[in-house]
Write a protein that holds these residues in place. Structure first.
Motif, PDB file in Angstrom:
ATOM      1  N   TYR A 116       0.836  -1.194   0.168  1.00 56.55           N
ATOM      2  CA  TYR A 116       0.073  -0.105   0.063  1.00 56.55           C
ATOM      3  C   TYR A 116       0.874   1.305  -0.051  1.00 56.55           C
ATOM      4  O   TYR A 116       0.523   2.339   0.447  1.00 56.55           O
ATOM      5  CB  TYR A 116      -0.961   0.034   1.319  1.00 56.55           C
ATOM      6  N   HIS A 150      -5.582  -2.834   5.466  1.00 57.17           N
ATOM      7  CA  HIS A 150      -5.596  -1.770   4.727  1.00 57.17           C
ATOM      8  C   HIS A 150      -6.332  -1.470   3.607  1.00 57.17           C
ATOM      9  O   HIS A 150      -6.761  -0.519   3.091  1.00 57.17           O
ATOM     10  CB  HIS A 150      -3.824  -1.520   4.282  1.00 57.17           C
ATOM     11  N   ARG A 172      -9.516   0.492   3.720  1.00 54.49           N
ATOM     12  CA  ARG A 172      -9.266   1.970   3.774  1.00 54.49           C
ATOM     13  C   ARG A 172      -9.471   2.477   2.457  1.00 54.49           C
ATOM     14  O   ARG A 172      -9.913   3.452   1.960  1.00 54.49           O
ATOM     15  CB  ARG A 172      -8.104   2.293   4.527  1.00 54.49           C
ATOM     16  N   HIS A 173      -8.663   1.673   1.437  1.00 58.01           N
ATOM     17  CA  HIS A 173      -8.355   2.087   0.062  1.00 58.01           C
ATOM     18  C   HIS A 173      -9.635   1.510  -0.839  1.00 58.01           C
ATOM     19  O   HIS A 173      -9.572   1.957  -1.868  1.00 58.01           O
ATOM     20  CB  HIS A 173      -7.049   1.610  -0.384  1.00 58.01           C
TER      21      HIS A 173
END
Length: 458
Positions: free
Chosen positions: A71, A260, A263-264
């Protein structure tokens, strides 16, 4: 059970030497406040001419890149390369570790025409073998897709509480994508042979051949699985990555913050388990999972994780805030919700999900599912407040088994999933919509309440 990400690897990211926001050509279909520039019209992948035309359509400015391994967010010019030849497969590095030879495109002269596109057709400067170079992340040095930065990619995540049916939902989705070919001529679905082996071993064979329930996912992570969906236009690729997370991990806010991909993600599929709610006076099914976290708890945790994350100028291009994401709420186990007379059980062989505007065309079905959910939430206003933060929301029914099945009971007949793929393709349609107008976030509006005498809905 699993909370898995369906991930369209977003290709946007931060370069460590940049203190200013990256000025990339990311044109995701986010709310207008998050957009910039015009959309490129790509061509099919496969030839250097096609890549050259696609690059020209992007205005000569490739997308910034998000490495979906670590990420790390970096500009296209920050790409590195690896040589995959046998001769360069085990090179000793200055750190003492060994591995594929690492190449700096600037130093090795690997930039092609105009020095703006990475020319992977060149032979390796060391072993001199052609067609052996692949792009790599400058941070973790993991291999990236050959046309990285030249196609617009997205990420979609799947969330759900413990016992919401995430594992079976994913198995059904694998079946629809890989075997039933629900992508039609619009989306080509591919995966590496090793990934296909794991999917068959852990998901498809147990459920569809052996007719056995999938075991509950234990706390912890397993290996990521990836599918690649390529749009027929060639300028959109969806990298679907599935990560194994237990429902307990998703209900834990600290563990949720460490995922992660959540979130993306530009799109989120939230699974709502009918058995997690107290039955209504009319309901014929008892709440087997009552007391467990519900979709409301999961969504509230997710909202807090997104809002608590620090805001950085260099992340301005990434869809990290709820208002930059589209939400699809899926009421699973429709066999426990909808009687067989309901139109839901009509054949799902239709290709409506591949038509442009599919997200908007199913508003009536969306309102029906939303009304059902509102009726069972203890505090629908809190759910509305959380949903209202997202750019837009739609609601779905789905059935991973295709008939009434009690959890932990023996599977009595072949599994025939119904409409598990619709939420995914609705999100793809919405995120690929060129319309600059974005509707207000969808709420659980009582615009079409379920009639009390409707025998098709339990």
């Amino acid at each position: 059970m699993m909370s898995h990400s369906i991930e369209e690897s977003l290709r946007f990211a931060r370069h460590p030497i940049h203190s200013e926001p990256l000025r990339g050509n990311f044109r995701g279909k986010l709310p207008p406040s998050q957009r910039s520039g015009r959309d490129g019209q790509g061509t099919g992948p496969g030839t250097r001419e096609a890549l050259s035309r696609r690059y020209s359509d992007l205005g000569g400015n490739p997308f910034n890149i998000l490495c979906t391994h670590c990420y790390h967010f970096f500009p296209y010019r920050g790409l590195r390369a690896l040589c995959t030849s046998v001769e360069c497969a085990d090179v000793k590095r200055t750190t003492g570790h060994r591995g594929p030879r690492r190449l700096d495109p600037d130093y090795e002269g690997l930039w092609g025409r105009r020095k703006q596109l990475l020319d992977l057709s060149q032979p390796c400067p060391y072993c001199e073998e052609p067609e052996r170079l692949v792009p790599a992340c400058p941070e973790c040095w993991e291999e990236l897709d050959a046309d990285i930065g030249q196609v617009e990619d997205r990420m979609i995540a799947i969330l759900g509480a413990r016992q919401a049916g995430k594992s079976h939902y994913l198995a059904a989705l694998f079946q629809k994508l890989l075997h039933d070919k629900v992508g039609g001529d619009t989306w080509r679905v591919e995966t590496k042979p090793r990934m296909r082996q794991i999917i068959r071993r852990d998901f498809l064979r147990p459920l569809f051949r052996d007719q056995k329930e999938l075991p509950a996912t234990q706390v912890g992570s397993q290996e990521s699985l990836r599918l690649v969906l390529t749009h027929k236009s060639g300028n959109r690729r969806v990298v679907l990555r599935f990560e194994d997370h237990s429902g307990e991990a998703i209900a834990d806010r600290e563990r949720l913050a460490e995922a992660h991909f959540l979130r993306h993600a530009s799109g989120v599929i939230l699974l709502a388990d009918p058995l997690a709610f107290e039955p209504t006076a009319k309901g014929a099914r008892r709440a087997w999972h009552h007391g467990e976290p519900t979709c409301l708890d999961i969504l509230e945790n997710y909202r807090r994780v997104l809002q608590a994350a620090p805001r950085r100028r260099q992340d301005a291009e990434l869809p990290l805030r709820p208002e930059q994401k589209y939400l699809a709420v899926v009421v699973t186990k429709a066999d426990l919700v909808l009687n067989r007379q309901h139109t839901f059980w009509a054949s799902d062989d239709s290709e409506d999900h591949l038509t442009s505007g599919y997200w908007q065309s199913r508003n009536e079905d969306s309102e029906l599912a939303a009304a059902w959910l509102r009726k069972r939430l203890e505090d629908p206003e809190i759910f509305e407040d959380a949903v209202d933060l997202f750019a837009e929301t739609s609601y779905f029914f789905s059935s991973s088994f295709g008939y009434a099945h009690k959890p932990s009971a023996a599977i009595r007949k072949p599994v025939t999933p119904m409409r598990v793929h619709e939420a995914l393709f609705a999100l793809l349609d919405r995120m690929g919509d060129g319309d600059e107008t974005v509707a207000r976030p969808g709420k659980l509006r009582p615009s079409r309440a379920i009639p009390e005498d409707d025998d098709d809905v339990l």
